[in-house]
Design an enzyme around this catalytic site. Structure first.
Site, short mmCIF file in Angstrom:
data_model
loop_
_atom_site.label_atom_id
_atom_site.label_comp_id
_atom_site.label_asym_id
_atom_site.label_seq_id
_atom_site.Cartn_x
_atom_site.Cartn_y
_atom_site.Cartn_z
N HIS A 98 -38.17 -20.77 37.14
CA HIS A 98 -39.16 -21.76 36.66
C HIS A 98 -39.81 -21.27 35.36
CE1 HIS A 98 -43.20 -23.60 36.52
NE2 HIS A 98 -42.77 -24.55 37.32
N GLU A 134 -38.96 -22.77 31.44
CA GLU A 134 -40.05 -23.29 30.62
C GLU A 134 -40.08 -22.59 29.25
OE1 GLU A 134 -42.16 -25.69 30.93
OE2 GLU A 134 -43.43 -25.16 29.23
N LYS A 165 -37.19 -23.62 27.01
CA LYS A 165 -37.38 -24.97 26.45
C LYS A 165 -38.32 -24.90 25.24
CE LYS A 165 -38.63 -27.03 30.31
NZ LYS A 165 -39.14 -28.14 31.17
N ASN A 166 -39.42 -24.15 25.40
CA ASN A 166 -40.38 -24.02 24.29
C ASN A 166 -39.71 -23.37 23.08
OD1 ASN A 166 -42.36 -24.97 26.00
ND2 ASN A 166 -43.16 -22.95 26.51
O1 LIG Z 1 -46.42 -22.44 20.30
S1 LIG Z 1 -45.11 -21.99 20.00
O2 LIG Z 1 -45.02 -21.00 18.95
C1 LIG Z 1 -44.41 -21.37 21.45
C2 LIG Z 1 -45.15 -21.38 22.61
C3 LIG Z 1 -44.60 -20.89 23.78
C4 LIG Z 1 -43.32 -20.38 23.78
O3 LIG Z 1 -42.79 -19.92 24.95
C5 LIG Z 1 -42.56 -20.38 22.61
C6 LIG Z 1 -43.12 -20.87 21.44
O4 LIG Z 1 -42.42 -20.88 20.26
N1 LIG Z 1 -44.19 -23.26 19.59
C7 LIG Z 1 -43.98 -24.30 20.61
C8 LIG Z 1 -43.48 -25.45 19.82
C9 LIG Z 1 -43.00 -26.70 20.25
C10 LIG Z 1 -42.62 -27.64 19.31
C11 LIG Z 1 -42.71 -27.35 17.98
C12 LIG Z 1 -43.17 -26.11 17.57
C13 LIG Z 1 -43.55 -25.16 18.49
C14 LIG Z 1 -44.11 -23.75 18.30
#
Ligand SMILES: O=S(=O)(c1ccc(O)cc1O)N1Cc2ccccc2C1
Length: 374
Positions: A214, A218, A221-222
């Site tokens: 999980h 997540e 995906k980020n």
């Molecule tokens: O805030 S983050 O740096 C970010 C947050 C958490 C993570 O696991 C990885 C990351 O990279 N990031 C999430 C995200 C989504 C769409 C567009 C631009 C970004 C930038």
């Protein structure tokens, strides 16, 4: 007619909330799953489930009246009250219902900073409590009931020899599938495994694979979304670098992306339930598949913290973000982290707005931080 019934529930609440929840280590879950029996499991569960529910329920009544007034959260506390003994099966959608409550509250008349901190403190406790109750329930049902385990090696939902690399690869492949379907491309992963305890051997730990999955799903995906939105989908996107290290105390996983990162003030909001509660996107396949309620990061951090691990984000605005997960490598040290209803939790929840103790609040530290540990 309800009178005496509600009275008995209130008495039960007071009775069971006087006991401290008993935290079990993942090793104890393993030993009991192997040598315990259904009768003693049920005896333990019957009381422990009520103790854990009653402890958090007492805190629900301390929430800001505005949140309690919203129809959704009334439903949550309502279904808590009427049948303490059997409500577990009905709680499948409590996360979404609480999210709706927060949206109603934010849209109604907003929340002041003290209420927002109280809600953050409470929801972290509420959701980790829920994770712990579902863990107890699932263990009993898989070990002693007729719910099938993932594999013969599993003890309930625990894998005594969880191969970390395979969980990481699974999560990456599934996030990649969603990413390819939406962006028609996806970053590659560069994975390094360092077993500093059993040199050269695969990295195994006692873990709940579904929790680790999980979290990794997540974070991938980020990282994928950030990478593609920052670099565009035309040229080759930079790799996502993943490091897995087994030390003598910690199992550490770092996911490094070059997705442009965010500032510290934006970063803090990513874990905030009030900010990150977004109305659910219409599931019509058009929206970015990587978006959900926005609870992905706060809940992933709770899954990491549940057995004494943690999750940190270190971001460099303009460049990228490292997501670091820590888990206990030694199962006897991986004890459940459970909220305890007490005078201090009651005080923290009902405390009025604090007098400022810094000229400028430090992002991520939370001025007069509600939880001294964070
Ligand atoms: O805030 S983050 O740096 C970010 C947050 C958490 C993570 O696991 C990885 C990351 O990279 N990031 C999430 C995200 C989504 C769409 C567009 C631009 C970004 C930038």
């Amino acid at each position: 007619a309800l009178g005496p019934f509600v009275g008995t529930v209130a008495k039960k609440l007071d009775h069971y909330s006087q006991f401290q929840p008993s935290s079990l280590s993942i090793q104890q879950y393993l030993d009991f799953g192997r040598n315990g029996n259904a009768a003693s499991s049920f005896e333990f569960l019957r009381k422990e489930l009520l103790v854990r529910l009653a402890n958090i329920m007492q805190e629900i009544s301390l929430l800001p009246p505005k949140l309690l007034a919203t129809p959704s959260s009334k439903m949550v506390s309502g279904c808590f009250n009427d049948q303490l003994q059997v409500i577990l099966k009905r709680h499948a959608h409590v996360v979404e219902t609480m999210a709706e409550g927060l949206i109603e509250l934010r849209e109604s008349d907003g929340v002041d900073i003290a209420a927002e901190r109280g809600i953050q403190y409470f929801l972290d406790r509420f959701y980790i409590n829920r994770i712990s109750i579902r863990m107890l329930q699932n263990q009993h049902l898989v070990v002693f009931g007729n719910v099938l385990p993932e594999s013969p090696r599993h003890v309930g939902c625990i894998d005594p020899a969880c191969d970390v690399e395979s969980v990481v690869l699974d999560a990456f492949e599934n996030a990649k599938f969603l990413c390819d379907r939406y962006y028609l491309t996806s970053p590659m992963m560069k994975l390094e495994m360092h077993n500093m305890v059993e040199k050269g051997s695969p990295i195994n730990i006692v873990a709940v694979p579904s929790h680790l999955y999980h979290i990794m799903f997540e974070l991938f995906k980020n990282a994928m979304r950030a990478t593609l939105e920052f670099h565009g989908v035309d040229d080759d996107p930079p790799d996502i670098k993943v490091y897995v290290v087994k030390g003598s105390e910690d199992l550490s996983i770092k996911i490094s992306d070059r997705g442009g990162g965010v500032s510290r003030t934006v970063l803090e909001r990513l874990f905030n339930y009030m900010y990150s509660t977004a109305p659910p996107p219409p599931r019509d396949g058009t929206q970015a598949p990587l978006a959900g309620y926005g609870y992905g990061l706060p809940l992933s951090r709770l899954y990491a913290r549940y057995f004494q691990g943690d999750l940190f984000l270190v971001s460099m605005e303009g460049y990228g973000t490292d997501a670091c997960i820590y888990m206990k490598a030694v199962p006897v040290e991986a004890s459940e982290v459970l909220p305890i209803y007490s005078t201090s939790s009651r005080r923290l929840l009902t405390q009025a707005a604090q007098v400022a103790d810094w000229s400028h609040p430090i992002p991520g530290q939370g001025q007069n931080s509600r939880d001294p540990r964070r």
